[in-house]
Design an enzyme around this catalytic site. Structure first.
Site, short mmCIF file in Angstrom:
data_model
loop_
_atom_site.label_atom_id
_atom_site.label_comp_id
_atom_site.label_asym_id
_atom_site.label_seq_id
_atom_site.Cartn_x
_atom_site.Cartn_y
_atom_site.Cartn_z
N ASP A 297 32.28 93.63 32.53
CA ASP A 297 31.24 93.95 31.56
C ASP A 297 30.35 92.72 31.46
O ASP A 297 30.25 91.95 32.42
CB ASP A 297 31.86 94.34 30.21
CG ASP A 297 30.99 95.31 29.41
OD1 ASP A 297 29.77 95.08 29.35
OD2 ASP A 297 31.51 96.27 28.84
N HIS A 331 27.90 93.07 33.83
CA HIS A 331 26.77 93.90 33.40
C HIS A 331 25.55 93.06 33.07
O HIS A 331 24.45 93.59 32.95
CB HIS A 331 27.19 94.75 32.19
CG HIS A 331 28.17 95.82 32.54
ND1 HIS A 331 28.65 96.72 31.61
CD2 HIS A 331 28.77 96.15 33.70
CE1 HIS A 331 29.51 97.55 32.20
NE2 HIS A 331 29.60 97.21 33.46
#
Length: 549
Positions: A297, A331
């Site tokens: 993430d 991300h």
């Protein structure tokens, strides 16, 4: 850059409940970076093996390790040494004046027996929530460290769900064979029936209406802990250690002051849900340097609480240096938001490399968050193979539209309106991205005063500006494969392009749209680089554009 809009916004801040977010703070610059106080320790050392701990990967050493930490702390501080071997353990609690030193070839492996982790009051996205106790935690301690060249493994796979599409066929078969349960449609694996039930039913983990952590026993498996949580600590050092396989977020300093994270490796599988690398939340005076991250993430992420609870806490993440870091999968390389309701300011990001992240410099929020993000500076940022945007601002995080453009709705500005302003990015290079620059503010509160200088962005698309004000691009090469248009501007004001280069064969330089678009200035830029200079759409008028030599 002061404008009529900014004067109006400043007056509004004084008159509204979020006035406290505009308080005066110490001014910093590249010549006057924040100073971070480092901890220091006595040389007294206690080897856990001498207390009976066993490095066999089978013996549970929880009590022995915590006893060693308590003993050293009570004697005035020193080093707790974890030597070579595999040390199986449950939760470890750090204490003041202790340096937990993990020797090279040592692996601290946290047990997959979830009964070892007590249900506690923790934090989830800035709100009070029931969580399992973190594998490593500390609250209110001072002068503390985790150092060495060893590995801390959170055993995250026993905690996390995963979608079948995220794994290879072989990995999926191995996962199913390991135990747990598969969802009825066969598309997702869960560690237990309890986890599956809580997930499918959308159960909340938030501590509301007088609920206590014990009230969540029926969904304990679902309450994944962050690997390392440091709450309200002072003078913290994390140096040299590898952190991997976190159940949720990996490193989570919360309301902590004088924090140094140096030469750390953070690893999580790409499929790790909420597998953030570092979430620096409501912290003051911090340094992150020389780290390598490859996570599932956001990589290096700045937070300060969510919505009303974050605004009530009122603790911005401030006075930070992020330098000489490398991010692979993630991300975002450097991220602010979306839980930034307490604000963020005075952050300096430089000499960092992002390779293969979804986004590069990522700023995200949404109506209702509130908070002020300002005085953010980045330079010497080098990116390669960015999957989406190199430079990204979006105030519609998780909001879906039928088109790229939101509706032209303008609610009244209030304490829930996020404000992103006053930033400068310089010496930015991106070799490969979907978009070079994407900025999407709110009609009632544009992204304000962002300067991008000396940048070369090779991307499929050049720049998109929606609801932005005071954006300056100077000495920027937008080398986009999609050349129609290179730059799109919608409902934005006071935009300046100075010495812009575009790819040869560009079909259209600008598309300018929206009846709220005003004051676009183009300087030292040959619009003849494109076969068509400007396309006008959606009520924009030609008089808003000024072209200067």
């Amino acid at each position: 850059m002061k404008t009529h809009f900014l004067r109006w916004a400043a007056a509004l801040v004084v008159a509204t409940p979020f006035a406290s977010l505009a308080q005066k703070t110490q001014s910093y610059s590249w010549d006057n970076l924040p100073k971070i106080t480092q901890p220091s320790f006595r040389k007294d050392t206690l080897n856990i093996q001498k207390l009976g701990a066993k490095p066999d990967g089978v013996t549970l050493n929880t009590q022995t390790i915590n006893n060693a930490i308590n003993t050293i702390s009570q004697k005035g501080g020193g080093v707790v040494l974890i030597p070579k071997g595999i040390w199986l353990t449950g939760p470890i609690e750090l204490k003041s004046n202790v340096n937990l030193h993990i020797q090279k070839s040592a692996i601290v492996l946290f047990t997959g027996d979830k009964s070892q982790y007590a249900l506690i009051e923790g934090s989830y996205e800035g709100k009070k929530a029931a969580r399992n106790q973190s594998p490593i935690s500390a609250t209110g301690v001072e002068n503390v460290a985790i150092t060495g060249k060893g590995i801390i493994d959170g055993n995250g796979d026993v905690w996390r769900a995963v979608n079948k599409a995220q794994l290879t066929e072989g990995q999926w078969k191995e996962k199913v064979a390991s135990g747990g349960v598969v969802r009825a449609d066969g598309k997702a694996w869960y560690p237990s029936e309890q986890f599956l039930k809580a997930s499918v039913e959308g159960k909340s983990m938030l501590l509301t209406d007088g609920k206590k952590p014990a009230d969540f026993a029926d969904m304990k498996d679902f309450l994944r802990p962050n690997l390392l949580v440091l709450t309200q600590c002072k003078k913290v050092l994390i140096d040299g250690v590898t952190f991997q396989n976190s159940p949720a977020w990996c490193l989570h300093p919360l309301m902590t002051e004088n924090l140094t994270i140096r030469n750390v490796v953070v690893k999580n599988p790409e499929y790790a849900q909420n597998g953030d690398g570092m979430d620096i939340e409501s912290c003051k005076n911090f340094l992150i340097e020389g780290c390598t991250l490859d996570v599932g993430d956001d990589a290096i992420c700045i937070k300060s609480g969510k919505d009303e609870e974050g605004r009530k806490r009122g603790m911005p993440t401030e006075n930070g240096i992020i330098r000489n870091n490398v991010v692979y999968n993630g991300h975002g390389g450097f991220v602010i938001g979306s839980e930034m309701s307490g604000g963020a300011r005075n952050l300096f990001v430089y000499d960092c490399t992002f390779m293969g992240t979804d986004k590069g410099l990522r700023f995200k929020s949404v109506r209702g968050r509130g908070g002020v993000v300002e005085n953010i500076y980045a330079k010497n940022i080098y990116m390669k193979d960015i999957a989406q945007e190199a430079i990204f601002f979006d105030m519609y995080y998780f909001v879906k539209f039928a088109t790229d453009s939101p509706r032209d709705e303008r609610p009244i500005v209030n304490e829930g309106t996020p404000i992103f302003r006053n930033m400068k990015f310089e010496n930015i290079v991106c070799h490969g991205a979907k978009k070079g620059i994407f900025v999407r503010g709110l009609p009632e509160m544009p992204i304000q005063n962002i300067a991008i200088e000396n940048a070369t962005l090779q991307a499929e698309e050049g720049a998109i500006l929606i609801d932005a004000s005071g954006i300056t691009c100077k000495n920027v090469a937008l080398l986009s494969e999609k050349t129609e248009p290179v730059i799109s501007i919608e409902n934005s004001q006071k935009i300046t392009f100075d010495n812009i280069e575009v790819s040869k064969g560009a079909k259209r330089f600008f598309t300018i749209s929206g009846d709220r678009t005003k004051s676009i200035t183009v300087i030292k830029t040959k619009l003849e680089q494109a076969s068509q200079k400007v396309e006008w759409k959606g009520g924009a008028i030609e008089s808003v554009l000024s072209i200067m030599p």
